[in-house]
Every structure is written in C-alpha cells, then in structure tokens.
Write a protein that holds these residues in place. Structure first.
Motif, short mmCIF file in Angstrom:
data_model
loop_
_atom_site.label_atom_id
_atom_site.label_comp_id
_atom_site.label_asym_id
_atom_site.label_seq_id
_atom_site.Cartn_x
_atom_site.Cartn_y
_atom_site.Cartn_z
N ALA A 27 0.84 -1.16 0.16
CA ALA A 27 0.02 -0.14 0.12
C ALA A 27 0.87 1.32 -0.21
CB ALA A 27 -1.12 -0.05 1.24
N VAL A 28 0.76 2.17 -1.08
CA VAL A 28 1.52 3.02 -1.38
C VAL A 28 0.98 4.33 -1.40
CG1 VAL A 28 3.48 3.99 -2.80
CG2 VAL A 28 3.43 1.63 -2.63
N ASP A 29 1.39 5.56 -0.96
CA ASP A 29 0.94 6.97 -1.12
C ASP A 29 0.90 7.07 -2.41
OD1 ASP A 29 0.65 9.83 -0.88
OD2 ASP A 29 -0.29 9.32 0.93
N ALA A 30 -0.36 7.50 -3.02
CA ALA A 30 -0.37 7.92 -4.26
C ALA A 30 0.22 9.26 -4.42
CB ALA A 30 -1.77 8.12 -4.95
N GLY A 80 -13.25 4.85 -4.80
CA GLY A 80 -12.13 5.43 -5.62
C GLY A 80 -11.46 6.90 -4.97
N GLN A 81 -12.17 7.28 -3.98
CA GLN A 81 -11.53 8.32 -3.43
C GLN A 81 -10.20 8.12 -2.94
OE1 GLN A 81 -15.20 9.63 -1.05
NE2 GLN A 81 -14.13 11.52 -1.16
N VAL A 82 -10.34 6.73 -2.20
CA VAL A 82 -8.96 6.33 -1.44
C VAL A 82 -8.05 5.26 -2.32
CG1 VAL A 82 -8.28 4.99 0.82
CG2 VAL A 82 -10.45 6.44 0.61
N VAL A 83 -8.63 4.56 -3.06
CA VAL A 83 -7.91 3.52 -3.71
C VAL A 83 -7.73 4.24 -4.95
CG1 VAL A 83 -7.71 1.02 -4.62
CG2 VAL A 83 -8.76 1.66 -2.61
N VAL A 84 -6.52 4.66 -5.50
CA VAL A 84 -6.30 5.44 -6.70
C VAL A 84 -5.88 4.57 -7.65
CG1 VAL A 84 -4.52 7.06 -7.89
CG2 VAL A 84 -5.58 7.50 -5.50
N GLU A 85 -5.17 3.41 -7.59
CA GLU A 85 -4.77 2.49 -8.59
C GLU A 85 -4.34 1.08 -7.80
OE1 GLU A 85 -1.38 1.98 -12.17
OE2 GLU A 85 -1.03 3.15 -10.32
N ILE A 86 -4.85 -0.13 -8.60
CA ILE A 86 -4.75 -1.34 -8.14
C ILE A 86 -3.68 -1.96 -9.20
CG2 ILE A 86 -5.21 -3.74 -7.62
CD1 ILE A 86 -7.90 -2.43 -6.52
N ALA A 87 -2.50 -2.28 -8.80
CA ALA A 87 -1.32 -2.49 -10.02
C ALA A 87 -0.97 -3.98 -9.39
CB ALA A 87 -0.50 -1.55 -10.18
N PRO A 88 -1.71 -5.05 -9.46
CA PRO A 88 -0.79 -6.50 -9.02
C PRO A 88 0.28 -6.85 -9.93
CG PRO A 88 -3.34 -6.79 -9.42
CD PRO A 88 -3.06 -5.39 -9.91
N GLU A 89 0.41 -6.35 -11.01
CA GLU A 89 1.72 -6.54 -11.88
C GLU A 89 2.85 -6.11 -11.12
OE1 GLU A 89 -0.16 -2.95 -13.61
OE2 GLU A 89 -1.10 -5.27 -12.95
N ARG A 90 2.80 -4.78 -10.65
CA ARG A 90 3.74 -4.06 -9.91
C ARG A 90 4.04 -4.56 -8.64
NH1 ARG A 90 1.60 0.67 -12.11
NH2 ARG A 90 1.28 1.39 -10.00
N GLY A 91 2.98 -5.22 -7.88
CA GLY A 91 2.87 -5.67 -6.57
C GLY A 91 2.48 -4.44 -5.75
N GLU A 92 1.76 -3.51 -6.10
CA GLU A 92 1.30 -2.15 -5.50
C GLU A 92 -0.31 -1.80 -5.66
OE1 GLU A 92 4.26 0.66 -6.25
OE2 GLU A 92 2.74 1.74 -7.81
N MET A 93 -0.80 -1.24 -4.45
CA MET A 93 -2.02 -0.60 -4.44
C MET A 93 -1.65 1.15 -4.05
SD MET A 93 -5.15 -1.23 -1.96
CE MET A 93 -5.74 -2.77 -2.66
N ARG A 94 -2.11 1.98 -4.96
CA ARG A 94 -1.75 3.20 -4.82
C ARG A 94 -2.86 3.99 -3.99
NH1 ARG A 94 2.79 4.72 -6.55
NH2 ARG A 94 2.55 7.16 -6.58
N ILE A 95 -2.80 4.39 -2.95
CA ILE A 95 -3.87 5.17 -2.14
C ILE A 95 -3.64 6.51 -1.81
CG2 ILE A 95 -4.55 2.56 -1.12
CD1 ILE A 95 -3.27 3.51 1.45
N ARG A 96 -4.62 7.01 -1.35
CA ARG A 96 -4.57 8.40 -0.94
C ARG A 96 -5.66 8.38 0.32
NH1 ARG A 96 -5.76 11.13 -5.63
NH2 ARG A 96 -3.71 11.47 -6.06
N PRO A 97 -5.25 8.20 1.51
CA PRO A 97 -6.01 8.11 2.54
C PRO A 97 -6.92 9.30 2.99
CG PRO A 97 -3.62 7.26 3.07
CD PRO A 97 -3.70 8.07 1.76
N LEU A 98 -8.11 9.15 3.38
CA LEU A 98 -8.81 10.19 3.53
C LEU A 98 -8.37 10.95 4.88
CD1 LEU A 98 -12.38 8.40 3.59
CD2 LEU A 98 -11.58 10.21 1.61
N LYS A 99 -8.57 12.33 5.03
CA LYS A 99 -8.27 13.18 6.17
C LYS A 99 -8.56 12.44 7.46
CE LYS A 99 -8.24 17.85 7.84
NZ LYS A 99 -7.00 17.83 8.27
#
Length: 170
Positions: free
Chosen positions: A104-107, A144-163
């Motif tokens: 889980a990586v910050d977008a 969608g507001q939190v999970v920006v991208e799911i990329a299993p091929e890169r082994g990551e999920m890009r997220i933008r946590p809510l305030k």
C-alpha cells in the motif's frame, strides 16, 4: 498472478446421487455455477461439473463420474480451485488473492504504508486491511476516493488516505 485460485471447500455430501455441498470462498455459489471444470489442487485433477446450483449459501455440485454417496464422501474436505483463464472478469476487477500482499503506497508521496493483509465485505463496499511494519492494522474503504490504482503486476496498490484515517501516523 497465480493461474489457479482457491474457490471453495467440499464440506458434505448432498443426497445419494453423488452431489456435494461446496462452501464458496468466492463471490458465492452463483459464481461457481459459471465453471465447467473445477480442480483438486492448483493445476491438479480436473473435475467436470455436470450441474451446480445454489442452496442456502452453498453450491450443490454434481461432478461427472461421482455418481453415489460413497464417491462423494471421498471428496469431503477437499479444496477446489479454478483456473484464472476460465474466470469471467471485467476490467478493474480482481480476486482477493490478487490483492493480498500488495504494498500500500501513498499515491502522492510514494510513502509505503504496509501491505494488504485481508479484505472484508461490508455490503456497501469492501474494506482493505493494511498491515503496517509495526504490526498495527488499519482499514481503508475500497472506494475511488481512497484507492487510486490497483497494480498487481507491480505488486502495489496506490492509495490516498482520507483526512484523519492515518492521522496518528508519523
């Protein structure tokens, strides 16, 4: 991504004609009804599905060649698998098994929070469990507001946590 995925477990026989009850480990018994073959093990013995129906949140399955209760009893306790290539998936849909272990990586900043350790279904939307390096677990809504991208091929999920979601983090 894995080719074969666990989809359920044979928990009991059903009747005397060789049908078995399968506890689905997927979207439900109706999802299992879409397969003509299920497998005993990853890439293991294929079992041809003659028919499959829903019954009390279970799948009742009749496999070709399993024609009596004794043959069905031999399958009890076995885990069933599906071949990903035979699974109907829309763009942007993933199996839970594809999400577990993603970083889980910050977008915006690229900061790595932790890894996806579980997925819970709540009815409104799924919730992703993020296990931080210190062992703590945080929950994020799969929206969608939190999970920006799911990329299993890169082994990551890009997220933008809510305030406020991770505010006690440094």
């Amino acid at each position: 991504m894995k080719q074969f995925l666990e989809c359920g477990k044979i928990v009991a026989t059903h009747g005397v004609a060789g049908e078995v009850k399968v506890q689905p480990w997927c979207d439900g018994p109706d999802f299992l009804a879409g397969f003509s073959k299920l497998y005993l093990g990853a890439g293991g013995t294929p079992l041809e599905v003659e028919r499959c129906r829903s019954h009390k949140n279970m799948a009742v399955v009749k496999f070709r060649g399993v024609d009596n209760m004794d043959a069905a009893l031999e399958l009890r306790g076995r885990v069933l698998w599906i071949d990903r290539a035979e699974a109907p998936m829309e763009e942007g849909e993933y199996f839970v098994q594809d999400l577990i272990g993603l970083r889980a990586v910050d977008a915006d900043s690229g900061r790595e929070y932790g890894v996806v350790s579980d997925v819970s279904e709540t009815g409104a939307n799924d919730v992703y469990h993020i296990r931080f390096p210190d062992g703590n677990e945080r929950l994020i809504p799969a929206i969608g507001q939190v999970v920006v991208e799911i990329a299993p091929e890169r082994g990551e999920m890009r997220i933008r946590p809510l305030k406020g979601l991770f505010d006690d983090e440094n």
